[in-house]
Design an enzyme around this catalytic site. Structure first.
Site, PDB file in Angstrom:
ATOM      1  N   ARG A 270       0.818  -1.228   0.000  1.00  0.00           N
ATOM      2  CA  ARG A 270       0.000   0.000   0.000  1.00  0.00           C
ATOM      3  C   ARG A 270       0.842   1.264   0.000  1.00  0.00           C
ATOM      4  O   ARG A 270       0.484   2.261   0.627  1.00  0.00           O
ATOM      5  CB  ARG A 270      -0.977   0.034   1.195  1.00  0.00           C
TER       6      ARG A 270
ATOM      7  N   SER B  46     -11.526   0.812   3.998  1.00  0.00           N
ATOM      8  CA  SER B  46     -10.831   0.545   5.271  1.00  0.00           C
ATOM      9  C   SER B  46     -10.261   1.847   5.817  1.00  0.00           C
ATOM     10  O   SER B  46      -9.448   2.491   5.145  1.00  0.00           O
ATOM     11  CB  SER B  46      -9.683  -0.439   5.051  1.00  0.00           C
TER      12      SER B  46
ATOM     13  N   GLU C 137      -5.788   5.176   7.211  1.00  0.00           N
ATOM     14  CA  GLU C 137      -5.377   4.871   5.828  1.00  0.00           C
ATOM     15  C   GLU C 137      -5.659   6.008   4.859  1.00  0.00           C
ATOM     16  O   GLU C 137      -4.764   6.450   4.154  1.00  0.00           O
ATOM     17  CB  GLU C 137      -6.025   3.573   5.351  1.00  0.00           C
TER      18      GLU C 137
HETATM   19  C1  LIG Z   1     -15.489   1.026  -0.411  1.00  0.00           C
HETATM   20  C2  LIG Z   1     -14.006   1.188  -0.689  1.00  0.00           C
HETATM   21  C3  LIG Z   1     -13.228   0.060  -0.879  1.00  0.00           C
HETATM   22  C4  LIG Z   1     -11.860   0.165  -1.122  1.00  0.00           C
HETATM   23  N1  LIG Z   1     -11.133  -0.978  -1.306  1.00  0.00           N
HETATM   24  C5  LIG Z   1      -9.802  -0.895  -1.548  1.00  0.00           C
HETATM   25  C6  LIG Z   1      -9.034  -2.087  -1.731  1.00  0.00           C
HETATM   26  O1  LIG Z   1      -9.553  -3.200  -1.703  1.00  0.00           O
HETATM   27  N2  LIG Z   1      -7.704  -1.964  -1.958  1.00  0.00           N
HETATM   28  C7  LIG Z   1      -7.085  -0.733  -2.027  1.00  0.00           C
HETATM   29  O2  LIG Z   1      -5.876  -0.695  -2.243  1.00  0.00           O
HETATM   30  N3  LIG Z   1      -7.805   0.416  -1.868  1.00  0.00           N
HETATM   31  C8  LIG Z   1      -9.133   0.362  -1.641  1.00  0.00           C
HETATM   32  N4  LIG Z   1      -9.868   1.519  -1.460  1.00  0.00           N
HETATM   33  C9  LIG Z   1      -9.190   2.829  -1.533  1.00  0.00           C
HETATM   34  C10 LIG Z   1      -9.338   3.562  -2.891  1.00  0.00           C
HETATM   35  O3  LIG Z   1     -10.343   2.987  -3.675  1.00  0.00           O
HETATM   36  C11 LIG Z   1      -8.036   3.559  -3.672  1.00  0.00           C
HETATM   37  O4  LIG Z   1      -7.002   4.182  -2.930  1.00  0.00           O
HETATM   38  C12 LIG Z   1      -8.168   4.290  -5.036  1.00  0.00           C
HETATM   39  O5  LIG Z   1      -7.041   4.032  -5.838  1.00  0.00           O
HETATM   40  C13 LIG Z   1      -8.339   5.801  -4.903  1.00  0.00           C
HETATM   41  O6  LIG Z   1      -8.701   6.328  -6.161  1.00  0.00           O
HETATM   42  P1  LIG Z   1      -9.244   7.795  -6.315  1.00  0.00           P
HETATM   43  O7  LIG Z   1      -9.303   8.124  -7.766  1.00  0.00           O
HETATM   44  O8  LIG Z   1     -10.517   7.947  -5.572  1.00  0.00           O
HETATM   45  O9  LIG Z   1      -8.065   8.622  -5.636  1.00  0.00           O
HETATM   46  P2  LIG Z   1      -8.180   9.892  -4.698  1.00  0.00           P
HETATM   47  O10 LIG Z   1      -8.816   9.493  -3.402  1.00  0.00           O
HETATM   48  O11 LIG Z   1      -8.783  11.020  -5.429  1.00  0.00           O
HETATM   49  O12 LIG Z   1      -6.637  10.199  -4.432  1.00  0.00           O
HETATM   50  C14 LIG Z   1      -5.846   9.352  -3.627  1.00  0.00           C
HETATM   51  C15 LIG Z   1      -4.405   9.859  -3.630  1.00  0.00           C
HETATM   52  O13 LIG Z   1      -3.843   9.729  -4.922  1.00  0.00           O
HETATM   53  C16 LIG Z   1      -3.433  11.009  -5.449  1.00  0.00           C
HETATM   54  N5  LIG Z   1      -3.780  10.986  -6.884  1.00  0.00           N
HETATM   55  C17 LIG Z   1      -4.974  10.654  -7.412  1.00  0.00           C
HETATM   56  N6  LIG Z   1      -4.916  10.691  -8.746  1.00  0.00           N
HETATM   57  C18 LIG Z   1      -3.662  11.061  -9.077  1.00  0.00           C
HETATM   58  C19 LIG Z   1      -2.975  11.269 -10.316  1.00  0.00           C
HETATM   59  N7  LIG Z   1      -3.568  11.083 -11.495  1.00  0.00           N
HETATM   60  N8  LIG Z   1      -1.665  11.659 -10.270  1.00  0.00           N
HETATM   61  C20 LIG Z   1      -1.035  11.838  -9.081  1.00  0.00           C
HETATM   62  N9  LIG Z   1      -1.618  11.643  -7.883  1.00  0.00           N
HETATM   63  C21 LIG Z   1      -2.926  11.260  -7.876  1.00  0.00           C
HETATM   64  C22 LIG Z   1      -4.196  12.030  -4.639  1.00  0.00           C
HETATM   65  O14 LIG Z   1      -3.525  13.279  -4.571  1.00  0.00           O
HETATM   66  C23 LIG Z   1      -4.265  11.352  -3.289  1.00  0.00           C
HETATM   67  O15 LIG Z   1      -3.035  11.530  -2.624  1.00  0.00           O
HETATM   68  C24 LIG Z   1     -11.248   1.441  -1.207  1.00  0.00           C
HETATM   69  C25 LIG Z   1     -12.052   2.599  -1.027  1.00  0.00           C
HETATM   70  C26 LIG Z   1     -13.407   2.473  -0.781  1.00  0.00           C
HETATM   71  C27 LIG Z   1     -14.253   3.720  -0.626  1.00  0.00           C
END
Ligand SMILES: Cc1cc2nc3c(=O)[nH]c(=O)nc-3n(C[C@H](O)[C@H](O)[C@H](O)COP(=O)(O)OP(=O)(O)OC[C@H]3O[C@@H](n4cnc5c(N)ncnc54)[C@H](O)[C@@H]3O)c2cc1C
Length: 341
Positions: free
Chosen positions: A165, A239, A337
C-alpha cells in the site's frame, strides 16, 4: 479551461465531508497540466491532483490551493506476443470499468482488483491491492507530468518503489508527479491457482474448478458486495485503518490475554494483526454514534460510515475515540489509511 472558485470538496470525497477548495479545475488532457500549474504559480497557491476522492478526507478548512481533478480518458490494447498484451489506460478512467474491459477481452492480471472505487491514475499511489493481486504485479510503466523537470516522463514499474500500500508517489515524491496514464502487461492465459484463500473458499463452495478471468471477476464482485458498502450509496472511504504490524514478542503477550486474536507472520519476522478484530473487541461492532453521526459498518468494523455527520471534525472525533479505546485496551495505535488533507 475553467477554474471554479470556492468549490465544494465534499463532492470530491466518498466520505462526503470537508470544506472548500480555493480553486478547482478539470484536467481532460495531459497538456492541460503545465498550463494549470503555471496558473496556480501565478496566483501563488499550491496545486494537487485527485481522482474521485475515495481515499481522501478533506478537512473542514478545505484546501487553499488549486485542486486538479483528473479526467484524462483513453483505453487501448496492443498485442505484445502470443500470450501477452499491453493495455494503456488514461488516468481519469474509472478503475473498475477499465478492469471490466480487460476482462471482457480475456486478459488476466488485474481481475482480482475488480470493484475497487476510484480512478486508474490513483492506483499506483498506494499500490492498490486486493484478493492476492496488486497493480505492481502487472504494471509495466506510468506516464506522468513531472513538476520538477516540467516534462512528461515515463517511469518503469521497477522505479516506482512499490511496497505494501505504498510507492514513491505516496512517500518521497508525494505531489511531484501528475499521473496521466498507466501501461499494464496482461496475459491471455487463464488465471491459475493458488488463489487467495477467500477466493478459493468461494470457488470450492460453488464447485468451480478452472475459473476463467470473468469468473474470478464475478467472484470478487460477489464477495466485495457482500462485505463492503457501495460508496455511491453510503458515504465511506473503505478501510479507515491499516492492519498494525507488531513485534512477535508483543503478539505472544497479546495472545496470552486474547487467545483468539488473529495474526499473520510478515517477511521481516513481525506479525500483522487484524485492525477489524481490535476495533470489534474494543466495543465498536456495528456501532452507531449519535453524537457524531458516524458509525462502523455492520459487516466490517474497519469501514467508518458517515450516516449523518455534519463536518470532518465529527469524523475525527469518532476516529479518535476508536483509536483511544483500542490504545487503552491493547496498547496499539491504529493508523489512518485515507489521506487527511
Ligand atoms: C469502499 C471502498 C473500498 C476500497 N477498497 C480498496 C481495496 O480493496 N484496496 C485498495 O488498495 N484500496 C481500496 N480503497 C481505496 C481507494 O479505492 C483507492 O485508494 C483508489 O485508488 C483511490 O482512487 P481515487 O481516484 O478515488 O483517488 P483519490 O482518493 O482522489 O486520491 C488518492 C491519492 O492519490 C493522489 N492521486 C490521485 N490521482 C492522481 C494522479 N492522477 N496523479 C497523481 N496523484 C494522484 C491524490 O492526490 C491522493 O493523494 C477502497 C475505497 C473504498 C471507498
Amino acid at each position: 479551461m475553467k477554474f471554479y472558485k470556492n468549490a465544494d470538496l465534499s463532492r470530491h470525497s466518498t466520505m462526503r465531508l470537508g470544506g472548500k477548495a480555493a480553486y478547482l479545475v478539470n484536467i481532460t488532457d495531459k497538456t492541460d497540466i503545465p498550463f494549470a500549474l503555471s496558473w496556480a504559480a501565478e496566483q501563488k497557491i499550491p496545486a494537487m491532483m485527485i481522482g474521485s476522492g475515495s481515499n481522501i478526507v478533506w478537512s473542514d478548512a478545505g484546501y487553499s490551493g488549486l485542486v486538479m481533478v483528473n479526467k484524462i480518458k483513453g483505453f487501448t490494447i496492443r498485442e505484445c506476443d502470443e500470450t501477452t498484451s499491453y493495455v494503456d489506460i488514461g488516468a481519469g478512467e474509472n478503475w473498475d470499468s477499465a478492469v471490466a474491459r480487460t476482462v471482457k477481452k480475456g486478459l488476466s492480471g488485474i481481475e482480482a482488483l475488480s470493484l475497487i472505487p476510484g480512478t486508474t491514475g490513483a492506483t499506483p499511489v498506494q499500490n492498490v491491492g486486493a484478493y492476492g493481486q496488486e497493480i505492481s504485479d502487472t504494471l509495466d510503466s506510468i506516464e506522468a507530468y513531472d513538476a520538477k523537470t516540467k516534462k512528461i516522463v515515463t517511469i518503469p514499474a521497477e522505479s516506482c518503489q512499490f511496497g505494501y500500500r505504498t510507492s514513491r508517489f505516496k512517500e518521497v515524491d508525494h505531489g511531484r508527479f501528475f499521473i496521466t496514464s498507466l501501461r499494464f502487461l496482461l496475459t491471455k492465459e487463464a488465471p491459475s491457482p493458488p488463489f487467495y484463500a477467500a477466493l478459493q473458499t468461494y470457488l470450492d463452495h460453488m464447485n468451480i474448478k478452472d475459473p476463467s478471468v470473468q469468473t474470478i471477476r464475478e467472484v470478487v464482485i460477489a464477495i466485495r458486495s457482500s462485505k463492503l458498502p457501495n460508496p455511491a450509496k453510503i458515504a465511506n472511504n473503505g478501510s479507515f485503518f491499516g492492519n498494525p504490524i507488531i513485534a512477535k514478542t508483543t503478539f505472544k503477550k497479546l495472545q496470552k490475554a486474547y487467545p483468539h486474536i488473529p495474526g499473520w507472520p510478515t517477511n521481516d519476522g513481525r506479525v500483522k494483526i487484524s485492525a477489524a478484530w481490535l476495533i470489534e473487541a474494543a466495543g465498536f461492532k456495528n456501532f452507531h454514534d449519535r453524537k457524531t453521526g458516524m458509525a462502523t459498518w455492520h459487516k466490517q468494523p474497519l469501514v467508518l460510515v458517515n450516516e449523518k455527520a455534519e463536518c470532518t471534525a465529527d469524523l475525527i472525533l469518532f476516529r479518535d475515540r476508536i483509536i483511544g479505546e483500542v490504545q487503552a485496551k491493547f496498547k496499539i495505535t491504529l493508523q489512518q489509511e485515507p489521506e487527511l488533507i
